[in-house]
Scaffold this motif. Structure first.
Motif, PDB file in Angstrom:
ATOM      1  N   ILE A   7       4.816 -11.259   8.764  1.00 40.80           N
ATOM      2  CA  ILE A   7       3.679 -10.370   8.986  1.00 40.80           C
ATOM      3  C   ILE A   7       3.914  -9.592  10.272  1.00 40.80           C
ATOM      4  O   ILE A   7       4.145 -10.179  11.332  1.00 40.80           O
ATOM      5  N   LYS A   8       3.879  -8.289  10.175  1.00 43.30           N
ATOM      6  CA  LYS A   8       4.177  -7.458  11.338  1.00 43.30           C
ATOM      7  C   LYS A   8       2.904  -7.180  12.135  1.00 43.30           C
ATOM      8  O   LYS A   8       1.831  -7.656  11.808  1.00 43.30           O
ATOM      9  N   SER A   9       3.044  -6.393  13.168  1.00 41.85           N
ATOM     10  CA  SER A   9       1.916  -6.105  14.050  1.00 41.85           C
ATOM     11  C   SER A   9       0.845  -5.319  13.303  1.00 41.85           C
ATOM     12  O   SER A   9       1.077  -4.729  12.259  1.00 41.85           O
ATOM     13  N   GLU A  10      -0.366  -5.347  13.893  1.00 43.89           N
ATOM     14  CA  GLU A  10      -1.497  -4.669  13.279  1.00 43.89           C
ATOM     15  C   GLU A  10      -1.263  -3.171  13.152  1.00 43.89           C
ATOM     16  O   GLU A  10      -1.825  -2.528  12.270  1.00 43.89           O
ATOM     17  N   ASP A  11      -0.417  -2.612  14.016  1.00 43.02           N
ATOM     18  CA  ASP A  11      -0.182  -1.175  14.006  1.00 43.02           C
ATOM     19  C   ASP A  11       0.825  -0.759  12.941  1.00 43.02           C
ATOM     20  O   ASP A  11       0.954   0.421  12.645  1.00 43.02           O
ATOM     21  N   GLU A  12       1.535  -1.713  12.394  1.00 39.74           N
ATOM     22  CA  GLU A  12       2.577  -1.395  11.421  1.00 39.74           C
ATOM     23  C   GLU A  12       2.260  -2.076  10.091  1.00 39.74           C
ATOM     24  O   GLU A  12       2.267  -3.308   9.997  1.00 39.74           O
ATOM     25  N   PRO A  13       1.956  -1.305   9.043  1.00 36.74           N
ATOM     26  CA  PRO A  13       1.630  -1.921   7.754  1.00 36.74           C
ATOM     27  C   PRO A  13       2.778  -2.763   7.228  1.00 36.74           C
ATOM     28  O   PRO A  13       3.951  -2.439   7.418  1.00 36.74           O
ATOM     29  N   VAL A  14       2.436  -3.854   6.568  1.00 40.44           N
ATOM     30  CA  VAL A  14       3.444  -4.689   5.940  1.00 40.44           C
ATOM     31  C   VAL A  14       4.032  -3.936   4.750  1.00 40.44           C
ATOM     32  O   VAL A  14       3.291  -3.438   3.893  1.00 40.44           O
ATOM     33  N   PRO A  15       5.345  -3.806   4.678  1.00 43.66           N
ATOM     34  CA  PRO A  15       5.936  -3.112   3.514  1.00 43.66           C
ATOM     35  C   PRO A  15       5.674  -3.896   2.237  1.00 43.66           C
ATOM     36  O   PRO A  15       5.737  -5.125   2.232  1.00 43.66           O
ATOM     37  N   ILE A  16       5.380  -3.183   1.181  1.00 42.03           N
ATOM     38  CA  ILE A  16       5.095  -3.853  -0.083  1.00 42.03           C
ATOM     39  C   ILE A  16       6.302  -3.772  -1.012  1.00 42.03           C
ATOM     40  O   ILE A  16       7.141  -2.884  -0.886  1.00 42.03           O
ATOM     41  N   LYS A  17       6.349  -4.714  -1.912  1.00 43.71           N
ATOM     42  CA  LYS A  17       7.343  -4.723  -2.974  1.00 43.71           C
ATOM     43  C   LYS A  17       6.664  -5.296  -4.203  1.00 43.71           C
ATOM     44  O   LYS A  17       6.031  -6.353  -4.138  1.00 43.71           O
ATOM     45  N   ILE A  18       6.764  -4.609  -5.312  1.00 44.75           N
ATOM     46  CA  ILE A  18       6.001  -4.976  -6.505  1.00 44.75           C
ATOM     47  C   ILE A  18       6.920  -5.577  -7.555  1.00 44.75           C
ATOM     48  O   ILE A  18       7.872  -4.941  -8.012  1.00 44.75           O
ATOM     49  N   GLY A  19       6.642  -6.814  -7.916  1.00 50.26           N
ATOM     50  CA  GLY A  19       7.341  -7.455  -9.011  1.00 50.26           C
ATOM     51  C   GLY A  19       6.648  -7.134 -10.325  1.00 50.26           C
ATOM     52  O   GLY A  19       5.418  -7.036 -10.384  1.00 50.26           O
ATOM     53  N   ILE A  20       7.425  -6.950 -11.367  1.00 52.60           N
ATOM     54  CA  ILE A  20       6.891  -6.666 -12.698  1.00 52.60           C
ATOM     55  C   ILE A  20       7.463  -7.716 -13.645  1.00 52.60           C
ATOM     56  O   ILE A  20       8.685  -7.855 -13.758  1.00 52.60           O
ATOM     57  N   LEU A  90      12.711 -12.579  -3.421  1.00 54.13           N
ATOM     58  CA  LEU A  90      13.101 -11.181  -3.267  1.00 54.13           C
ATOM     59  C   LEU A  90      12.115 -10.396  -2.403  1.00 54.13           C
ATOM     60  O   LEU A  90      12.307  -9.203  -2.191  1.00 54.13           O
ATOM     61  N   GLY A  91      11.052 -11.051  -1.961  1.00 54.80           N
ATOM     62  CA  GLY A  91      10.119 -10.405  -1.048  1.00 54.80           C
ATOM     63  C   GLY A  91       8.976  -9.669  -1.704  1.00 54.80           C
ATOM     64  O   GLY A  91       8.346  -8.797  -1.079  1.00 54.80           O
ATOM     65  N   CYS A  92       8.660  -9.996  -2.956  1.00 49.95           N
ATOM     66  CA  CYS A  92       7.564  -9.311  -3.644  1.00 49.95           C
ATOM     67  C   CYS A  92       6.214  -9.708  -3.052  1.00 49.95           C
ATOM     68  O   CYS A  92       5.919 -10.891  -2.888  1.00 49.95           O
ATOM     69  N   ILE A 216       1.160 -14.452  -3.591  1.00 47.79           N
ATOM     70  CA  ILE A 216       1.465 -13.123  -4.115  1.00 47.79           C
ATOM     71  C   ILE A 216       0.220 -12.548  -4.791  1.00 47.79           C
ATOM     72  O   ILE A 216      -0.485 -13.251  -5.524  1.00 47.79           O
ATOM     73  N   LEU A 217      -0.053 -11.276  -4.559  1.00 46.88           N
ATOM     74  CA  LEU A 217      -1.212 -10.595  -5.144  1.00 46.88           C
ATOM     75  C   LEU A 217      -0.905 -10.266  -6.598  1.00 46.88           C
ATOM     76  O   LEU A 217       0.016  -9.504  -6.889  1.00 46.88           O
ATOM     77  N   ASP A 268      -2.524   0.570   2.529  1.00 46.37           N
ATOM     78  CA  ASP A 268      -2.112  -0.498   3.449  1.00 46.37           C
ATOM     79  C   ASP A 268      -2.639  -1.830   2.912  1.00 46.37           C
ATOM     80  O   ASP A 268      -3.849  -2.024   2.768  1.00 46.37           O
ATOM     81  N   TRP A 269      -1.733  -2.753   2.642  1.00 43.52           N
ATOM     82  CA  TRP A 269      -2.085  -4.047   2.060  1.00 43.52           C
ATOM     83  C   TRP A 269      -1.906  -5.190   3.049  1.00 43.52           C
ATOM     84  O   TRP A 269      -1.937  -6.372   2.657  1.00 43.52           O
ATOM     85  N   SER A 270      -1.722  -4.873   4.312  1.00 45.25           N
ATOM     86  CA  SER A 270      -1.400  -5.907   5.306  1.00 45.25           C
ATOM     87  C   SER A 270      -2.426  -7.027   5.332  1.00 45.25           C
ATOM     88  O   SER A 270      -2.082  -8.217   5.346  1.00 45.25           O
ATOM     89  N   GLU A 271      -3.707  -6.669   5.334  1.00 41.24           N
ATOM     90  CA  GLU A 271      -4.757  -7.685   5.416  1.00 41.24           C
ATOM     91  C   GLU A 271      -4.792  -8.557   4.162  1.00 41.24           C
ATOM     92  O   GLU A 271      -4.945  -9.777   4.244  1.00 41.24           O
ATOM     93  N   ASP A 272      -4.617  -7.946   3.010  1.00 43.16           N
ATOM     94  CA  ASP A 272      -4.647  -8.707   1.757  1.00 43.16           C
ATOM     95  C   ASP A 272      -3.464  -9.676   1.676  1.00 43.16           C
ATOM     96  O   ASP A 272      -3.625 -10.816   1.218  1.00 43.16           O
TER      97      ASP A 272
END
Length: 289
Positions: A7-20, A90-92, A216-217, A268-272
């Motif tokens: 989890i990165k800093s509040e100023d930088e959104p967490v990068p997302i990766k979507i698994g299908i 894989l970081g999803c 994972i969401l 931005d999905w950082s909080e979720d």
């Protein structure tokens, strides 16, 4: 756990990766760009198939065929734990999954889309947790809460994406997962209807449970292929007919997924993501506590 996403800093959104995760046939060359294929190892064995990474509309994605690309793995034998663990490795941060479901309700017609909001697990043979005490498994026990069963924010993106394509869409529904591979009887249909089930699946559980446990969401895009045998007004669909209906709609499902991925990627999905992890950590127990 292995594959932890920082989890990165509040100023930088967490990068997302979507698994299908979907049925055989959802994987086509036009879906992913910059495709790379990986054979992923997990403590729980091999996933159902290779994982294919790439981008959809600039969003990092990973795709997996739940029953194998040849559809040669029956529902009870799908290695759900390996599938979810591989996606997590894989970081999803999200999982958008497709399911074929049958209807237990008059108002839910074949060909329509349902984005379910709740589940009933009626399976009996499937591993339900990563924390099973076996060698190689994570240490401890996780009593993960299942309300809500799905990530509601992810669900809303799927609902909006389907409605934008003017598809007949139900924004909620309760799915009961059968053990399979057989279909259910009329008596079982009637019982499930009394329980409050709207749809039947053979693959939603324990996939949804494990995704929650992995932090994972998770959201499901369910295609109604047929009505169950409770409905005397309609002939009982054969497996070949159900597969035919799915193949006719696979392009539509892809379009819904692409629309949802585009909209998810803009937010931005950082909080979720953080809340999903905290949920697991706050319900984890071991003898040192």
């Amino acid at each position: 756990m292995e594959g932890e996403i920082s989890i990165k800093s509040e100023d930088e959104p967490v990068p997302i990766k979507i698994g299908i995760i979907g049925e055989a046939g959802l994987d086509t060359p036009i879906v992913l760009t910059d495709r790379m294929e990986y054979a992923v190892c997990t403590p729980f064995g091999k996933p159902s198939d290779i994982l294919i990474e790439g981008q959809i509309e600039g969003v990092k994605c990973a795709l997996l065929s739940r029953n194998g690309r040849l559809h040669d793995i029956m529902p009870s034998n799908v290695n759900y734990r390996a599938n979810i663990w591989a996606m997590r490795k894989l970081g999803c941060t999200h999982l958008l999954v497709t399911h074929t479901v049958s209807s237990l309700r008059e108002n839910i017609q074949p060909g329509s889309i349902v984005v379910p909001h709740d589940i009933i697990d009626n399976t009996t043979r499937r591993a339900q947790t990563f924390y099973d005490g076996a060698v190689g498994s994570p240490f401890g026990v996780c009593h993960v809460p299942m309300y809500p069963a799905f990530c509601d924010r992810t669900r809303q993106h799927l609902v909006t994406a389907a409605k934008e394509l003017q598809l007949t869409t139900h924004s909620q529904g309760t799915v009961l997962t059968l053990e399979g591979p057989r279909y259910s009887t009329v008596a079982e249909n009637n019982m499930y209807r009394k329980w409050g089930a709207d749809l039947l699946s053979m693959t939603l559980c324990p996939e949804a449970i494990l995704a929650k446990e992995a932090g994972i969401l998770y959201g499901s895009l369910s295609l109604v292929t047929n009505k169950e045998c409770w409905c005397a007004n309609q002939p009982i669909a054969t497996t070949h007919e159900i597969i035919y209906i799915y193949k006719k709609q696979v392009d539509t499902l892809q379009k819904v997924l692409v629309n949802a991925i585009q909209s998810i990627g803009k937010e931005d999905w950082s909080e979720d993501i953080l809340k999903a992890k905290i949920l697991v950590c706050s319900n984890f127990a071991n003898r040192n506590q």
